[in-house]
Design an enzyme around this catalytic site. Structure first.
Site: not given
Ligand code: BES
Ligand code: ZN
Ligand code: MN
Length: 500
Positions: A265, A270, A277, A288, A347, A349, A351
């Site tokens: 990834k 992000d 966010k 990210d 968010d 994204e 996947r």
């Molecule tokens: N890149 C983030 C996950 C992340 C968060 C990595 C904090 C490292 C530290 C990912 O893209 C994301 O935003 N995931 C969301 C998923 C949710 C919307 C289902 C998350 O983890 O809140």
């Molecule tokens: Zn992300």
């Molecule tokens: Mn995200």
């Protein structure tokens, strides 16, 4: 010596070998194991220096515990000299690396230019190499953007001289290339997102061609042609063109025709997109692309040490931004596999990027084994903290191989579950699936989403390394910041399972 640019960026500490202790006043480091005790390390020192060290060790209640250090400045053949005892523990894994790292942390900005690691009193193989390996890892930093650094804060350490038998330099070579891979991954992760974006990420990987890595790059038009609607949906809010970076290393002369596939990834920033966010902490999302960084770093390590394996590294590189053209929550996109996805949260994204990259590599290279690495979910950090990456796998043997490589390399993994009941949570009323499940089991539903893009017969593992690529505090093997997590792991996994 390695001539590709990753040595240029960070302070470069070079490693040399000598068969006997050089006659210079440089800092002298003596490894002490709990078994051998301090006397074994004092061999060849004058009675005065030995007595001084014994007294200092006693005063510090030093007993060789891993990464504990005793430091003295003593009169050494008429010259004042810094001498350090470095505890390597009782032979547990990584004692030498940790000791080398701890010493490097101590000496990095000490004014010393050279440290001599005298490993000759320790009979176990690799001692000096492992300590130097740890020292390089701990000594890595990116000072490119500091123009006002005080002299005292600047690194001074430039050279590590390892005193060991003749074969040690040969044993060092592999470590040096893995370190170069770790440093490369850290560089990619550390660079700010205005500097490191999809195209510049690709440019940073170009020098790998000099090591024999074949590079292929797909831009927006090619990906549109192939129908990568999920990856492109993420990218459409950004002015930065997305890239699918494909790196191929074949060290088998075409003998392994089905390569191992690694997929990373690479969200270079992000913001969350329209599901934006919160401001505080958003800066973390420059890391990210840590999964892609690990893949690129692993390719660097494997090609550098000419691994006898065939490996494809694919990085899905995009920037996730909110914008007039950004995708909306409720959009339905069609992935390259033909499956449709209701994007309920922009968010989630990672996947969306991975599913098209994974499909592409399976269509083009028919791998038997595919491993993706991603900073995929915050929920992974809630589950495992900053100690283990999560390992999801559709094959027990593959999971075991990865966990074993994690333990022996130091990049630790913990197995997580998959299952039908979790998968069902992704069903959508309008499309083949939603891109998010409920709040609960967020890391698992993310893995279930990815599994829907794994083709029959492919052994697949997903490593959620959200908590591992960036650390808020320093350890023996890294300063605070990028860790390079995944490079040592993948290198070891390939060495143990793909190189015969
Ligand atoms: N890149 C983030 C996950 C992340 C968060 C990595 C904090 C490292 C530290 C990912 O893209 C994301 O935003 N995931 C969301 C998923 C949710 C919307 C289902 C998350 O983890 O809140
Ligand atoms: Zn992300
Ligand atoms: Mn995200």
């Amino acid at each position: 010596m390695i001539s590709i640019p990753d040595r240029r960026i960070a302070i470069s500490i070079s490693v040399r070998f000598a068969s006997s202790r050089p006659d210079s006043p440089d800092a002298l480091v003596l490894p002490v194991s709990k078994k051998g005790g301090i006397d074994a390390a004092l061999d060849g020192l004058s009675e005065e220096v030995a007595a001084h060290l014994r007294r200092a060790a006693q005063a510090a209640r030093f007993n060789g515990d891993t990464a504990s250090i005793v430091e003295i400045v003593t009169d050494y053949d008429g010259e004042p000299r810094r001498v350090l005892l470095a505890g390597v523990g009782s032979g547990e894994d990584h004692g030498y690396e940790n000791a080398g790292g701890a010493v490097a942390a101590k000496l990095l900005t000490s004014g010393e230019k050279t440290m001599i690691i005298d490993a000759s009193s320790d009979s176990s193989t690799d001692t000096g190499s492992r300590m130097a390996y740890g020292a390089l890892q701990r000594g890595w930093r990116l000072d490119r953007y500091r123009t006002r650094q005080k002299a005292k804060a600047k690194p001074t350490l430039r050279t590590i001289t390892v005193v060991a038998d003749e074969d040690e330099a040969g044993r060092w070579a592999a470590h040096e290339h893995v370190f170069a891979g770790i440093a490369f991954a850290r560089e990619l992760v550390t660079e700010p997102p205005n500097i490191l974006y999809p195209k510049s990420f690709v440019e940073r990987c170009r020098p790998l061609e000099e090591l024999g890595v074949k590079i292929e790059v797909l831009g927006r038009d090619e990906m549109a042609e192939l129908g990568m609607g999920a990856l492109l949906g993420v990218a459409q809010g950004s002015v930065r063109e997305p890239q699918l970076l494909v790196m191929r290393w074949d060290g088998t002369d075409g003998e392994q025709n089905k390569p191992l596939a690694l997929v990373g990834k690479g969200v270079t920033f992000d913001t969350g997109g329209i599901s934006i966010k919160p401001g505080p902490g958003m800066e973390d999302m420059k890391f990210d692309m840590g999964g892609a960084g690990a893949v690129a770093g692993a390719m660097r390590a494997l090609a550098g040490r000419k691994a006898k394996a065939h490996v494809i590294g694919v990085c899905g590189l995009v920037e996730n931004m909110p914008d007039g053209n950004a995708q909306r929550p409720a959009d339905v996109v069609t992935t390259m596999s033909g499956q449709t996805v209701e994007v309920l949260n922009t968010d989630a994204e990672g996947r969306l990027v991975l599913c098209d990259a994974m499909h592409w590599v399976q269509e083009n290279y028919r791998p038997d084994v595919m491993i993706d690495l991603a900073t995929l979910t915050g929920a992974m950090i809630i589950a495992l903290g900053f100690e283990h990456g999560g390992c999801f796998a559709n094959d027990d043997g593959l999971a075991e191989q990865l966990l074993a490589a994690g333990t022996s390399s130091g990049d630790k993994l913990w197995r997580m579950p998959l299952g039908k009941a979790y998968d069902k949570l992704l069903d959508s009323p309008i499309a083949d699936m939603k891109n998010v499940g409920p709040r609960e089991a967020g890391s698992i539903t993310a893995a279930q989403y990815l599994q829907r893009f794994v083709q029959d017969g492919v052994k697949w593992a997903h490593l959620d390394i959200a908590g591992m690529v960036w650390m808020k505090s320093a350890s023996n093997l890294w300063d605070k910041g990028a860790t390079g997590f995944g490079v040592r792991l993948l290198d070891r996994f390939v060495a143990d399972n793909f190189e015969s």
